[in-house]
Design a protein around this motif. Structure first.
Motif, PDB file in Angstrom:
ATOM      1  N   UNK A 125     -29.062 -68.615 -26.795  1.00 13.53           N
ATOM      2  CA  UNK A 125     -27.698 -69.130 -26.662  1.00 13.53           C
ATOM      3  C   UNK A 125     -27.754 -70.649 -26.838  1.00 13.53           C
ATOM      4  N   UNK A 126     -27.146 -71.162 -27.890  1.00 11.02           N
ATOM      5  CA  UNK A 126     -27.069 -72.604 -28.095  1.00 11.02           C
ATOM      6  C   UNK A 126     -25.863 -73.116 -27.322  1.00 11.02           C
ATOM      7  N   UNK A 127     -26.107 -73.917 -26.329  1.00 14.15           N
ATOM      8  CA  UNK A 127     -25.057 -74.305 -25.385  1.00 14.15           C
ATOM      9  C   UNK A 127     -24.251 -75.497 -25.889  1.00 14.15           C
ATOM     10  N   UNK A 128     -24.910 -76.472 -26.500  1.00 14.76           N
ATOM     11  CA  UNK A 128     -24.213 -77.689 -26.938  1.00 14.76           C
ATOM     12  C   UNK A 128     -24.032 -77.704 -28.459  1.00 14.76           C
ATOM     13  N   UNK A 129     -23.708 -76.567 -29.035  1.00 14.89           N
ATOM     14  CA  UNK A 129     -23.624 -76.465 -30.492  1.00 14.89           C
ATOM     15  C   UNK A 129     -22.528 -77.341 -31.092  1.00 14.89           C
ATOM     16  N   UNK A 130     -21.540 -77.725 -30.281  1.00 14.04           N
ATOM     17  CA  UNK A 130     -20.445 -78.539 -30.799  1.00 14.04           C
ATOM     18  C   UNK A 130     -20.632 -80.036 -30.532  1.00 14.04           C
ATOM     19  N   UNK A 131     -21.804 -80.419 -30.008  1.00  9.86           N
ATOM     20  CA  UNK A 131     -22.089 -81.830 -29.742  1.00  9.86           C
ATOM     21  C   UNK A 131     -23.160 -82.298 -30.715  1.00  9.86           C
ATOM     22  N   UNK A 132     -22.799 -83.194 -31.614  1.00 17.65           N
ATOM     23  CA  UNK A 132     -23.745 -83.658 -32.627  1.00 17.65           C
ATOM     24  C   UNK A 132     -24.461 -84.929 -32.195  1.00 17.65           C
ATOM     25  N   UNK A 133     -25.089 -84.857 -31.002  1.00 17.44           N
ATOM     26  CA  UNK A 133     -25.958 -85.904 -30.502  1.00 17.44           C
ATOM     27  C   UNK A 133     -27.074 -85.236 -29.719  1.00 17.44           C
ATOM     28  N   UNK A 134     -28.160 -85.955 -29.508  1.00 19.13           N
ATOM     29  CA  UNK A 134     -29.311 -85.384 -28.810  1.00 19.13           C
ATOM     30  C   UNK A 134     -29.041 -85.218 -27.322  1.00 19.13           C
ATOM     31  N   UNK A 135     -29.434 -84.068 -26.777  1.00 20.19           N
ATOM     32  CA  UNK A 135     -29.529 -83.893 -25.331  1.00 20.19           C
ATOM     33  C   UNK A 135     -30.859 -84.506 -24.912  1.00 20.19           C
ATOM     34  N   UNK A 136     -30.823 -85.441 -23.944  1.00 24.56           N
ATOM     35  CA  UNK A 136     -32.066 -86.166 -23.641  1.00 24.56           C
ATOM     36  C   UNK A 136     -32.463 -86.180 -22.172  1.00 24.56           C
ATOM     37  N   UNK A 137     -31.678 -85.615 -21.273  1.00 23.53           N
ATOM     38  CA  UNK A 137     -32.081 -85.476 -19.870  1.00 23.53           C
ATOM     39  C   UNK A 137     -31.519 -84.172 -19.332  1.00 23.53           C
ATOM     40  N   UNK A 138     -32.204 -83.583 -18.372  1.00 22.87           N
ATOM     41  CA  UNK A 138     -31.757 -82.315 -17.796  1.00 22.87           C
ATOM     42  C   UNK A 138     -32.285 -82.213 -16.375  1.00 22.87           C
ATOM     43  N   UNK A 139     -31.473 -81.664 -15.495  1.00 21.61           N
ATOM     44  CA  UNK A 139     -31.909 -81.430 -14.116  1.00 21.61           C
ATOM     45  C   UNK A 139     -31.243 -80.165 -13.600  1.00 21.61           C
ATOM     46  N   UNK A 140     -31.957 -79.439 -12.711  1.00 24.58           N
ATOM     47  CA  UNK A 140     -31.416 -78.236 -12.088  1.00 24.58           C
ATOM     48  C   UNK A 140     -31.654 -78.315 -10.590  1.00 24.58           C
ATOM     49  N   UNK A 141     -30.702 -77.823  -9.820  1.00 19.87           N
ATOM     50  CA  UNK A 141     -30.852 -77.821  -8.368  1.00 19.87           C
ATOM     51  C   UNK A 141     -31.931 -76.839  -7.949  1.00 19.87           C
ATOM     52  N   UNK A 142     -32.447 -77.024  -6.739  1.00 21.76           N
ATOM     53  CA  UNK A 142     -33.533 -76.173  -6.250  1.00 21.76           C
ATOM     54  C   UNK A 142     -33.152 -74.701  -6.220  1.00 21.76           C
ATOM     55  N   UNK A 143     -31.880 -74.412  -5.914  1.00 20.73           N
ATOM     56  CA  UNK A 143     -31.468 -73.006  -5.841  1.00 20.73           C
ATOM     57  C   UNK A 143     -31.012 -72.461  -7.184  1.00 20.73           C
ATOM     58  N   UNK A 144     -30.992 -73.294  -8.202  1.00 19.24           N
ATOM     59  CA  UNK A 144     -30.672 -72.837  -9.548  1.00 19.24           C
ATOM     60  C   UNK A 144     -29.200 -72.610  -9.814  1.00 19.24           C
ATOM     61  N   UNK A 145     -28.323 -73.055  -8.924  1.00 18.69           N
ATOM     62  CA  UNK A 145     -26.890 -72.813  -9.120  1.00 18.69           C
ATOM     63  C   UNK A 145     -26.187 -73.957  -9.825  1.00 18.69           C
ATOM     64  N   UNK A 146     -26.819 -75.102  -9.900  1.00 14.98           N
ATOM     65  CA  UNK A 146     -26.201 -76.274 -10.522  1.00 14.98           C
ATOM     66  C   UNK A 146     -27.190 -76.925 -11.480  1.00 14.98           C
ATOM     67  N   UNK A 147     -26.632 -77.570 -12.483  1.00 16.82           N
ATOM     68  CA  UNK A 147     -27.468 -78.319 -13.425  1.00 16.82           C
ATOM     69  C   UNK A 147     -26.646 -79.460 -14.004  1.00 16.82           C
TER      70      UNK A 147
END
Length: 655
Positions: A290-312
């Motif tokens: 599943x490509x999530x940011x297919x409509x954004x033509x810029x690089x995704x460069x940081x990512x974080x997820x919460x410990x319980x996995x419910x937020x990012x």
């Protein structure tokens, strides 16, 4: 230090290199004036005495601080940051917004990233010696201040990732043979029982990114070049390695981010489906992507997820500026966070309860400081770094421009102009990498040049820079290396069309690969330059590739070319600046760190010797307790003062 909550620190470990045997860089029979400063650690050759007025003039600019987020405490009520109150950055604790910064470590060397043990304040931090980048790992109890080394004291180590139980770490180390970037697993309380989990089968960089929720597998990255990055899964019980993303063709970059907490798949960034790096998710049961940011033509460069996995959360790099998005890992819905400061964002980390998102934010007018974002998108500033008593209203923000190069390519550049009337002398600042990008971070040095020298500063992102798609980043590879140098020639043409810029007074400055660009620009455009500053730069690609450490050599060959191939070797020699010193007719200032593990000190020594033998004007500064750039304030201060003196003498005077 890498953990599974962010991918921003990954590339740091990819660029670690080589320890060089001590050398003063000057032979005993050298006739130019040579002196030492800073307890003999800073050697200056052919550099005039720096007038006291320059130190007084620059002191406020040289006392600007910054603060970077490192971790929450286990209860989430306080944060750990890195900042400098002495000569180098150390770990501090801040217990409330705007509160006292309690210093926890007191080393002579800067402390790198930290990785906190789950459900505990115990942490692992990295630290090298004298800038050699042979980072060792230390276990620290921040409450008592007790610490001890848990690595072997000899290898290069990093990319620490704790498992969910907090009783094991996976990390990258060269301890097996001194050159291979292997993956090891250790219980930090019994480090002598560390086990080799993956012996790297080639010269590429291998590192752990996340533990599977079942604790039996690791999400692993294999880095060959910026356009050839693969994702694997390592079964720790069976020792089996499974390729998840990438192919033998090696024409795309895939960076693992994290397993989803239900174990059904993993998140990653990829340019498989676009010229840009997109956020994606692969379901490991159906194998669907599943490509999530297919409509954004810029690089995704940081990512974080919460410990319980419910937020990012993730950021995109839009024209060098960061845009922050919240993201639901289960539904894949995302939304942009509004009213954020315009700048560059890093350090994304959720608090243990997931209610706060930590950010390190840098803007063109303010150094990096730490902010917390709550669930209602209220942003609270936690650190207030000093700016040396300077009036930030006098700081200049850059303008983004584009100029046309020799082949019609539009090249972006950030332009800073003094508030006074022109025409202004110009300093072209060229970034390193080369697979890097100039982003409009706050720079006290840039503001110093604007206010104290009255010079405009232009920072181009020549072809080969990251941030503009995989095609752009590959445009200078191999035999196309000097096309990026031609971009500087096109920039000089553009400067000549600007009435408030003085095309007759232009200097170039750059570090690492940017140092090569400075030297190459001096070869090709000496008649259009007044001064050049080469900082830890490559002067000959063949000697650079020959002398750099084996565990980094293949990574650089992928970018610059393989010197073992006769045709490529001939080409590399042909474009190496130290083979064309006769064409360099611009005063040169060469700056080096003795222990540089990336670009060996010999690269500086040979260009300085060649320039000196040819009767050229060359200043040389070598810090014996530094590596790839200066991390110690006392050395940086002298370097900045010498640079101002160099520009005063060679750039500012009008003919």
């Amino acid at each position: 230090m890498l953990n599974h909550r962010t991918c921003g620190a990954l590339l740091f470990s990819l660029t670690s290199l080589l320890l060089i045997a001590p050398s003063y860089g000057l032979q005993a029979n050298d006739t130019e004036t040579t002196r030492t400063l800073n307890n003999g650690n800073l050697v200056l050759a052919n550099i005039p005495e720096i007038p006291a007025r320059i130190g007084e003039q620059l002191t406020r600019f040289q006392n600007v601080r910054s603060a970077a987020f490192r971790s929450f405490t286990s209860d989430g009520d306080a944060i750990y940051i890195s900042t400098r109150f002495g000569d180098v950055a150390q770990i501090h604790k801040v217990s409330e917004a705007g509160g006292y910064r309690q210093q926890l470590t007191f080393f002579e060397e800067p402390v790198g990233g930290i990785s906190r043990q789950p459900n505990s304040n115990t942490m692992i931090f990295g630290m090298d010696a004298g800038g050699n980048e042979f980072t060792q790992l230390f276990l620290l109890d921040p409450d008592s201040g007790d610490y001890h080394m848990i690595s072997d004291g000899e290898s290069r180590n990093g990319a620490v990732v704790w498992n969910q139980e907090g009783d094991k770490i996976a990390y990258q180390s060269t301890r097996r043979d001194g050159r291979s970037n292997d993956i090891w697993v250790m219980n930090p309380t019994i480090p002598d029982q560390a086990e080799l989990a993956l012996a790297a089968p080639d010269g590429s960089w291998w590192g752990p990114v996340d533990w599977h929720p079942n604790g039996e597998k690791l999400l692993v990255v294999q880095y060959r070049s910026i356009t050839d990055v693969k994702i694997h899964e390592l079964d720790l019980n069976e020792g089996e390695l499974k390729l998840l993303e990438g192919s033998d063709i090696g024409n795309n970059a895939n960076f693992p981010l994290a397993y989803r907490k239900d174990g059904a798949g993993y998140f990653f960034t990829t340019d498989q489906f676009s010229d840009f790096t997109q956020l994606a998710y692969r379901n490991t049961t159906t194998n669907e992507v599943r490509v999530i940011t297919k409509d954004i033509n810029w690089n995704v460069d940081n990512f974080a997820m919460s410990d319980d996995g419910t937020k990012a959360a993730f950021t995109i790099n839009e024209e060098g500026m960061s845009q922050l998005y919240r993201f639901d890992p289960m539904t894949f819905a995302f939304a942009r966070v509004q009213d954020m400061p315009i700048g560059v964002v890093g350090g994304l980390t959720f608090s243990p309860n997931g209610e706060q998102l930590a950010l390190s934010i840098n803007t063109p007018k303010s150094p990096t400081d730490v902010y917390l974002l709550d669930t209602k998108d209220k942003l609270t500033r936690w650190t207030f770094s000093e700016v040396g008593g300077l009036n930030t209203e006098n700081f200049v923000e850059p303008e983004l421009v584009r100029f046309e190069s020799f082949d019609g390519l539009n090249v972006p550049a950030f332009v800073y102009k003094p508030k006074s009337a022109g025409p202004h002398p110009v300093i072209i600042s060229i970034h390193g990498g080369p697979e890097s990008q100039y982003r409009p971070y706050f720079s006290s040095t840039v503001q110093l040049w604007l206010q104290e020298l009255g010079a405009a500063v232009i920072a181009p992102n020549v072809r080969g820079s990251a941030g503009y798609g995989k095609d752009y980043v590959s445009m200078d590879n191999g035999f196309k290396r000097e096309d990026s140098v031609k971009d500087i020639g096109a920039l000089l043409d553009w400067i000549a069309t600007q009435p408030d810029l003085d095309a007759d007074r232009v200097a170039v400055i750059g570090g690492s690969y940017g140092g090569y660009m400075v030297l190459a620009s001096s070869v090709h455009f000496s008649d259009r330059l007044k001064a050049a500053v080469d900082i830890v730069g490559i002067s000959n690609f063949v000697t650079f590739l020959t002398n750099t450490e084996s565990y980094r050599r293949d990574l650089r060959r992928a970018e610059y070319g393989d010197e073992r191939d006769p045709d490529m070797r001939k080409h590399l020699e042909a474009i190496s600046p130290n083979n064309h010193v006769d064409k360099i007719n611009v005063p040169m200032f060469v700056v080096q760190g003795e222990n540089d593990p990336r670009v060996p000190v010999t690269e500086a020594e040979q260009i300085v010797a060649a320039l000196k033998d040819a009767g050229k004007t060359v200043w040389y500064m070598n810090a014996l307790n530094e590596g790839h750039g200066y991390s110690k304030k006392e050395n940086r201060d002298v370097y900045e003062q010498a640079t101002v003196l160099f520009f005063e003498q060679h750039l500012l005077p009008k003919e």
